[in-house]
Design a protein around this motif. Sequence first.
Motif, mmCIF file in Angstrom:
data_model
loop_
_atom_site.group_PDB
_atom_site.id
_atom_site.type_symbol
_atom_site.label_atom_id
_atom_site.label_comp_id
_atom_site.label_asym_id
_atom_site.label_seq_id
_atom_site.Cartn_x
_atom_site.Cartn_y
_atom_site.Cartn_z
ATOM 1 N N ALA A 73 0.836 -1.211 0.000
ATOM 2 C CA ALA A 73 0.000 0.000 0.000
ATOM 3 C C ALA A 73 0.869 1.259 0.000
ATOM 4 C CB ALA A 73 -0.920 -0.007 1.209
ATOM 5 N N ALA A 74 1.950 1.235 0.782
ATOM 6 C CA ALA A 74 2.836 2.398 0.837
ATOM 7 C C ALA A 74 3.541 2.600 -0.500
ATOM 8 C CB ALA A 74 3.857 2.222 1.947
ATOM 9 N N ALA A 75 3.950 1.516 -1.148
ATOM 10 C CA ALA A 75 4.616 1.625 -2.447
ATOM 11 C C ALA A 75 3.655 2.168 -3.497
ATOM 12 C CB ALA A 75 5.155 0.267 -2.871
ATOM 13 N N GLN A 76 2.371 1.702 -3.476
ATOM 14 C CA GLN A 76 1.382 2.206 -4.430
ATOM 15 C C GLN A 76 1.121 3.692 -4.197
ATOM 16 O OE1 GLN A 76 -1.718 -0.631 -3.515
ATOM 17 N NE2 GLN A 76 -1.291 -1.869 -5.376
ATOM 18 N N ALA A 77 1.076 4.105 -2.955
ATOM 19 C CA ALA A 77 0.860 5.534 -2.653
ATOM 20 C C ALA A 77 2.046 6.377 -3.132
ATOM 21 C CB ALA A 77 0.648 5.724 -1.150
ATOM 22 N N GLU A 78 3.245 5.870 -2.947
ATOM 23 C CA GLU A 78 4.436 6.605 -3.394
ATOM 24 C C GLU A 78 4.463 6.691 -4.916
ATOM 25 O OE1 GLU A 78 8.208 8.618 -3.230
ATOM 26 O OE2 GLU A 78 6.406 8.447 -1.960
ATOM 27 N N ALA A 79 4.078 5.620 -5.603
ATOM 28 C CA ALA A 79 4.037 5.635 -7.065
ATOM 29 C C ALA A 79 3.012 6.649 -7.557
ATOM 30 C CB ALA A 79 3.718 4.238 -7.600
ATOM 31 N N THR A 80 1.865 6.717 -6.875
ATOM 32 C CA THR A 80 0.846 7.704 -7.249
ATOM 33 C C THR A 80 1.373 9.125 -7.057
ATOM 34 O OG1 THR A 80 -0.909 6.159 -6.639
ATOM 35 C CG2 THR A 80 -1.498 8.496 -6.782
ATOM 36 N N ARG A 81 2.093 9.361 -5.960
ATOM 37 C CA ARG A 81 2.656 10.697 -5.702
ATOM 38 C C ARG A 81 3.669 11.081 -6.776
ATOM 39 N NH1 ARG A 81 6.936 13.366 -3.575
ATOM 40 N NH2 ARG A 81 8.170 11.440 -3.449
ATOM 41 N N LEU A 82 4.517 10.158 -7.137
ATOM 42 C CA LEU A 82 5.529 10.431 -8.156
ATOM 43 C C LEU A 82 4.876 10.666 -9.522
ATOM 44 C CD1 LEU A 82 8.230 7.772 -7.148
ATOM 45 C CD2 LEU A 82 8.317 10.243 -6.774
ATOM 46 N N THR A 83 3.781 9.928 -9.791
ATOM 47 C CA THR A 83 3.067 10.131 -11.057
ATOM 48 C C THR A 83 2.516 11.536 -11.153
ATOM 49 O OG1 THR A 83 2.483 7.778 -11.193
ATOM 50 C CG2 THR A 83 1.143 9.322 -12.471
ATOM 51 N N LEU A 84 1.939 12.039 -10.059
ATOM 52 C CA LEU A 84 1.395 13.400 -10.045
ATOM 53 C C LEU A 84 2.502 14.432 -10.269
ATOM 54 C CD1 LEU A 84 -1.134 13.092 -7.074
ATOM 55 C CD2 LEU A 84 -1.651 13.181 -9.528
ATOM 56 N N LEU A 85 3.694 14.187 -9.698
ATOM 57 C CA LEU A 85 4.810 15.105 -9.892
ATOM 58 C C LEU A 85 5.232 15.146 -11.361
ATOM 59 C CD1 LEU A 85 7.134 14.408 -6.802
ATOM 60 C CD2 LEU A 85 5.842 16.490 -7.265
ATOM 61 N N VAL A 86 5.370 13.959 -11.961
ATOM 62 C CA VAL A 86 5.800 13.890 -13.352
ATOM 63 C C VAL A 86 4.760 14.537 -14.267
ATOM 64 C CG1 VAL A 86 6.314 12.315 -15.259
ATOM 65 C CG2 VAL A 86 7.237 11.867 -12.976
ATOM 66 N N ASP A 87 3.487 14.278 -13.990
ATOM 67 C CA ASP A 87 2.423 14.866 -14.813
ATOM 68 C C ASP A 87 2.440 16.390 -14.750
ATOM 69 O OD1 ASP A 87 1.662 12.357 -15.555
ATOM 70 O OD2 ASP A 87 -0.079 12.243 -14.208
ATOM 71 N N SER A 88 2.923 16.934 -13.620
ATOM 72 C CA SER A 88 2.985 18.394 -13.490
ATOM 73 C C SER A 88 4.280 18.966 -14.057
ATOM 74 C CB SER A 88 2.864 18.794 -12.013
ATOM 75 O OG SER A 88 4.005 18.351 -11.276
ATOM 76 N N GLY A 89 5.137 18.091 -14.593
ATOM 77 C CA GLY A 89 6.386 18.546 -15.182
ATOM 78 C C GLY A 89 7.545 18.624 -14.205
ATOM 79 N N THR A 90 7.387 18.107 -12.991
ATOM 80 C CA THR A 90 8.437 18.147 -11.970
ATOM 81 C C THR A 90 9.241 16.862 -11.988
ATOM 82 O OG1 THR A 90 7.085 19.548 -10.544
ATOM 83 C CG2 THR A 90 8.924 18.402 -9.502
ATOM 84 N N ASP A 91 10.556 17.008 -11.958
ATOM 85 C CA ASP A 91 11.447 15.846 -11.908
ATOM 86 C C ASP A 91 11.587 15.415 -10.450
ATOM 87 O OD1 ASP A 91 13.474 13.969 -11.979
ATOM 88 O OD2 ASP A 91 14.622 15.050 -13.500
ATOM 89 N N PRO A 92 11.116 14.221 -10.088
ATOM 90 C CA PRO A 92 11.213 13.772 -8.692
ATOM 91 C C PRO A 92 12.648 13.710 -8.182
ATOM 92 C CG PRO A 92 9.731 12.372 -9.946
ATOM 93 C CD PRO A 92 10.423 13.242 -10.926
ATOM 94 N N ARG A 93 13.600 13.454 -9.085
ATOM 95 C CA ARG A 93 15.001 13.394 -8.658
ATOM 96 C C ARG A 93 15.495 14.762 -8.193
ATOM 97 N NH1 ARG A 93 16.963 10.824 -14.212
ATOM 98 N NH2 ARG A 93 15.671 12.623 -14.817
ATOM 99 N N GLU A 94 15.118 15.806 -8.929
ATOM 100 C CA GLU A 94 15.519 17.155 -8.534
ATOM 101 C C GLU A 94 14.852 17.557 -7.217
ATOM 102 O OE1 GLU A 94 17.503 20.626 -8.414
ATOM 103 O OE2 GLU A 94 17.821 18.940 -9.794
ATOM 104 N N GLN A 95 13.591 17.172 -7.082
ATOM 105 C CA GLN A 95 12.902 17.468 -5.821
ATOM 106 C C GLN A 95 13.570 16.767 -4.647
ATOM 107 O OE1 GLN A 95 9.039 15.671 -4.714
ATOM 108 N NE2 GLN A 95 8.212 17.769 -4.773
#
Length: 438
Positions: A73-95
């Motif tokens: 469940a925690a991994a799925q939530a983290e994947a969803t969070r990262l998806t929202l970041l990418v969709d907004s044009g934000t690089d999760p690595r830079e964040q």
Amino acid sequence: MPTVPSRVRLTAARVESFACPPGKSQSFLWDTVAPALAVRATPTGRKTYTFESRLQGKTLRLSIGDVRAWTLAAAQAEATRLTLLVDSGTDPREQKRQHEAEQAAQAAALAAQAVTVGEAWAAYLADRRPHWGERHYSDHEALARAGGQPAARGTRGRGVTVAGPLHVLMSQPLRELTTPAIEAWAQREGQSRPTVARLAWRLLRAFMAWCSEHPDYRAAVPERNPAKSRRAREALGKPQAKDDALLKEQLPVWFAAVRAIRNPAQAAYLQALLLVGARPGELLGLQWQDVNTQWRGLTIRDKVEGERVIPLTPYVWHLLAGLPRRGQYVFAGEDGDKPMSKPHKAHASACAVAGIDGLTLHGLRRSFGTLSEWLELPAGVVAQIQGHKPSATAEKHYRVRPLDLLRLHHERLEAWILEQAGVQFDAQAEPGKLRAVV
């Protein structure tokens, strides 16, 4: 063996049973609930949750974490969070890098808040030592040293040593060394020992400036140097100019009294101090390796420039050559590993015999400068021998003179002083066998 589908609805049991097929370097099992989430398995049996998406036309893959540390469940939530970041044009690595940098800055700030003045002072001395002369470094050590140790033999007053004026600050947190705290310190020290406190305050200002620029300590220091305080300066008072120096007419009685001192090292030191114009501590730090008999030079460890080379004049060389060699220092203490203490008491007694009042050891250095004026020596020559900073006003065209040219003027001054003192000796005699008469 049945083929395992590459995308399924992940469950704890499927994650547990998933393995990398033989012959492959890695294998992925993708989730249907969080499409960017997969379990990655390797031949070693290690399994991690992985995120994969595309950002600006390029594949972006990140490791979320080991399946043993992350729940599904925690991994799925983290994947969803990262998806929202990418969709907004934000690089999760830079964040992530920005977040880590912020955490590091916060950790450094917390560490700086906890550091004491003494810890920062030790780091300051270690950092600046290669750039300072030995005398300047020892001043920093002495002014922050704890007292209570038996005083060295020959020290005025004996008993135990007194703590340096900066020692009381060493145990305080650096962040508490504020302007009001420094002003209160200056008020206390200025009442009991203003001269040494003024020196300590100047060193403290430089220390605080260093802290404000150092990445490990700047968070604990205000933007404005707290030691730069008008009230602190006023509390310590203005230094009173000293003018104690030997008169030309006092040279005979002074030399006679000093040469009568029973301790030969003290007698030689005091005469040499007058004739070379060095600071008292600089001459005490003279080592045998600093005496160059081939080119007739003395290397003085200078608090201003690090070191300077001055002439080894004939009479001074006779004085040094007559001393026993007990260790590395020319004017050695009883144990031979350290120089002797400044002979304040012996000099005061000699001055009392000679009827000279108020002449200090530093007054002998001052005497070198005033006596040189009788011969109208170039101001730059005297400044270079004594280790003063060059002055454009003292000499129209200041130049660094070679040792042989300094020797020409220095030997002339030494001969004149000895003549005025009534001291006769053979400059050609073998060093160490001097027999001076008055």
